[in-house]
Design a protein around this motif. Sequence first.
Motif, PDB file in Angstrom:
ATOM      1  N   UNK A 201       0.806  -1.223   0.000  1.00  0.00           N
ATOM      2  CA  UNK A 201       0.000   0.000   0.000  1.00  0.00           C
ATOM      3  C   UNK A 201       0.844   1.280   0.000  1.00  0.00           C
ATOM      4  N   UNK A 202       2.134   1.143  -0.233  1.00  0.00           N
ATOM      5  CA  UNK A 202       2.985   2.340  -0.250  1.00  0.00           C
ATOM      6  C   UNK A 202       2.553   3.301  -1.351  1.00  0.00           C
ATOM      7  N   UNK A 203       2.219   2.769  -2.498  1.00  0.00           N
ATOM      8  CA  UNK A 203       1.768   3.625  -3.590  1.00  0.00           C
ATOM      9  C   UNK A 203       0.499   4.373  -3.246  1.00  0.00           C
ATOM     10  N   UNK A 204      -0.417   3.706  -2.546  1.00  0.00           N
ATOM     11  CA  UNK A 204      -1.654   4.370  -2.137  1.00  0.00           C
ATOM     12  C   UNK A 204      -1.376   5.512  -1.155  1.00  0.00           C
ATOM     13  N   UNK A 205      -0.490   5.272  -0.211  1.00  0.00           N
ATOM     14  CA  UNK A 205      -0.190   6.329   0.763  1.00  0.00           C
ATOM     15  C   UNK A 205       0.434   7.535   0.070  1.00  0.00           C
ATOM     16  N   UNK A 206       1.310   7.291  -0.908  1.00  0.00           N
ATOM     17  CA  UNK A 206       1.906   8.406  -1.652  1.00  0.00           C
ATOM     18  C   UNK A 206       0.842   9.149  -2.448  1.00  0.00           C
ATOM     19  N   UNK A 207      -0.085   8.389  -3.038  1.00  0.00           N
ATOM     20  CA  UNK A 207      -1.163   9.017  -3.821  1.00  0.00           C
ATOM     21  C   UNK A 207      -2.064   9.850  -2.919  1.00  0.00           C
ATOM     22  N   UNK A 208      -2.351   9.343  -1.726  1.00  0.00           N
ATOM     23  CA  UNK A 208      -3.188  10.097  -0.793  1.00  0.00           C
ATOM     24  C   UNK A 208      -2.504  11.410  -0.398  1.00  0.00           C
ATOM     25  N   UNK A 209      -1.190  11.346  -0.167  1.00  0.00           N
ATOM     26  CA  UNK A 209      -0.458  12.574   0.180  1.00  0.00           C
ATOM     27  C   UNK A 209      -0.524  13.584  -0.957  1.00  0.00           C
ATOM     28  N   UNK A 210      -0.426  13.110  -2.189  1.00  0.00           N
ATOM     29  CA  UNK A 210      -0.543  14.013  -3.338  1.00  0.00           C
ATOM     30  C   UNK A 210      -1.940  14.614  -3.416  1.00  0.00           C
ATOM     31  N   UNK A 211      -2.962  13.805  -3.157  1.00  0.00           N
ATOM     32  CA  UNK A 211      -4.332  14.313  -3.199  1.00  0.00           C
ATOM     33  C   UNK A 211      -4.554  15.395  -2.150  1.00  0.00           C
ATOM     34  N   UNK A 226     -11.891  17.902 -10.635  1.00  0.00           N
ATOM     35  CA  UNK A 226     -10.967  16.841 -11.036  1.00  0.00           C
ATOM     36  C   UNK A 226     -10.408  16.115  -9.818  1.00  0.00           C
ATOM     37  N   UNK A 227     -10.036  16.868  -8.797  1.00  0.00           N
ATOM     38  CA  UNK A 227      -9.499  16.244  -7.582  1.00  0.00           C
ATOM     39  C   UNK A 227     -10.574  15.392  -6.905  1.00  0.00           C
ATOM     40  N   UNK A 228     -11.801  15.896  -6.869  1.00  0.00           N
ATOM     41  CA  UNK A 228     -12.892  15.129  -6.262  1.00  0.00           C
ATOM     42  C   UNK A 228     -13.167  13.833  -6.998  1.00  0.00           C
ATOM     43  N   UNK A 229     -13.085  13.851  -8.324  1.00  0.00           N
ATOM     44  CA  UNK A 229     -13.298  12.630  -9.093  1.00  0.00           C
ATOM     45  C   UNK A 229     -12.225  11.585  -8.792  1.00  0.00           C
ATOM     46  N   UNK A 230     -10.973  12.033  -8.667  1.00  0.00           N
ATOM     47  CA  UNK A 230      -9.905  11.088  -8.329  1.00  0.00           C
ATOM     48  C   UNK A 230     -10.107  10.499  -6.934  1.00  0.00           C
ATOM     49  N   UNK A 231     -10.557  11.315  -6.004  1.00  0.00           N
ATOM     50  CA  UNK A 231     -10.832  10.810  -4.652  1.00  0.00           C
ATOM     51  C   UNK A 231     -11.938   9.762  -4.689  1.00  0.00           C
ATOM     52  N   UNK A 232     -13.006  10.002  -5.456  1.00  0.00           N
ATOM     53  CA  UNK A 232     -14.106   9.053  -5.534  1.00  0.00           C
ATOM     54  C   UNK A 232     -13.677   7.758  -6.203  1.00  0.00           C
ATOM     55  N   UNK A 270      -7.787   9.052   2.552  1.00  0.00           N
ATOM     56  CA  UNK A 270      -8.646   9.579   1.486  1.00  0.00           C
ATOM     57  C   UNK A 270      -9.724  10.478   2.070  1.00  0.00           C
ATOM     58  N   UNK A 271     -10.286  10.091   3.200  1.00  0.00           N
ATOM     59  CA  UNK A 271     -11.283  10.945   3.848  1.00  0.00           C
ATOM     60  C   UNK A 271     -10.671  12.274   4.291  1.00  0.00           C
ATOM     61  N   UNK A 272      -9.421  12.222   4.714  1.00  0.00           N
ATOM     62  CA  UNK A 272      -8.739  13.468   5.081  1.00  0.00           C
ATOM     63  C   UNK A 272      -8.574  14.362   3.848  1.00  0.00           C
ATOM     64  N   UNK A 273      -8.233  13.748   2.708  1.00  0.00           N
ATOM     65  CA  UNK A 273      -8.114  14.519   1.462  1.00  0.00           C
ATOM     66  C   UNK A 273      -9.462  15.096   1.058  1.00  0.00           C
ATOM     67  N   UNK A 274     -10.547  14.308   1.232  1.00  0.00           N
ATOM     68  CA  UNK A 274     -11.885  14.795   0.889  1.00  0.00           C
ATOM     69  C   UNK A 274     -12.276  15.971   1.789  1.00  0.00           C
ATOM     70  N   UNK A 275     -11.989  15.844   3.078  1.00  0.00           N
ATOM     71  CA  UNK A 275     -12.316  16.943   4.000  1.00  0.00           C
ATOM     72  C   UNK A 275     -11.513  18.192   3.664  1.00  0.00           C
ATOM     73  N   UNK A 276     -10.243  18.009   3.320  1.00  0.00           N
ATOM     74  CA  UNK A 276      -9.413  19.159   2.939  1.00  0.00           C
ATOM     75  C   UNK A 276      -9.957  19.827   1.692  1.00  0.00           C
ATOM     76  N   UNK A 277     -10.373  19.002   0.732  1.00  0.00           N
ATOM     77  CA  UNK A 277     -10.923  19.542  -0.507  1.00  0.00           C
ATOM     78  C   UNK A 277     -12.205  20.319  -0.249  1.00  0.00           C
TER      79      UNK A 277
END
Length: 294
Positions: A201-211, A226-232, A270-277
């Motif tokens: 899951x290292x790739x996922x954690x890096x992707x979440x940080x980018x989001x 666009x960011x919201x679509x990637x999160x979904x 991902x939820x943290x990224x959604x809340x930030x967005x």
Amino acid sequence: EPPRVHPMQVWRTPYVSDVYAAAQPVGTGPLERIGNAELVRGVSECLSVARIASDMSPSTEVFEAIIASCRRVADRFHWLGEEELGDLASPLAEVRATAERVLEEFETVQALTRQAADALAETEARVTALIRTSRGETPRSAEGWVERLTELRRAQGQAATLSETRYVDTDRLAELDGRLSEEIDAVGRRTVGFLEQDDAFDGYHSDVARLVGEAEGIDAVSAATAVGERIEERTEGLQVVTEVVGSLDIGDARVRTRILERIGEVLAGINRARATLESRRGELLAQEGRAEFA
């Protein structure tokens, strides 16, 4: 004339002679007025229509033949509608009207059947290609395995919607669903084998940080889409993996628990990224609203 093969009986009767016919009194009823020959022909034609209607195999040609026969009989024998003769015109008209309605519906059914067959064939081709790709290519990341499972589940959902289509071949549809279920189960087990690795899951954690970084750095409300679509997309894929892993019969329950815990950690990010967005989007909406008001 004597037959060559089959035996024949010869009956001598006075009814066939012209002398007997001439000696009979002439009646005045409707049957005598029409004549025996005309009656026989009319009844024979009506019986032919009844025979076609009762012994038919449904097809456009058969229904058209019934309609044409009813029209021909009604035009040729004008006396069929007389009540003293049993009013054969009424049931003849009912047969014709029914055949016309059935023909219209039959053509509609044929068109819907062709549409259902085309939709099912298209879905089968898409599923076959997807299964071939799934068995021939091995993803090298957790995102790839998640995407593979998501595609298979989407295909299964699309196939399930075909069950609501009228006149679809339910047996072929059930077979297609069975193939997809088997492939999802097989891919799910291979996914579990990959996700057991410590760095899966290292790739996922890096992707979440980018989001999260992208969500914090958007400078317009329109950029949030666009960011919201990637999160979904990430959320949907992880939910599919969660469902598949939870439904698999894994011998070691600790493996299942460990994978689900890791998925939970990614979903939290991902939820943290959604809340930030959402927070950043609210700020931008307020700014744009004040600017518009000014």
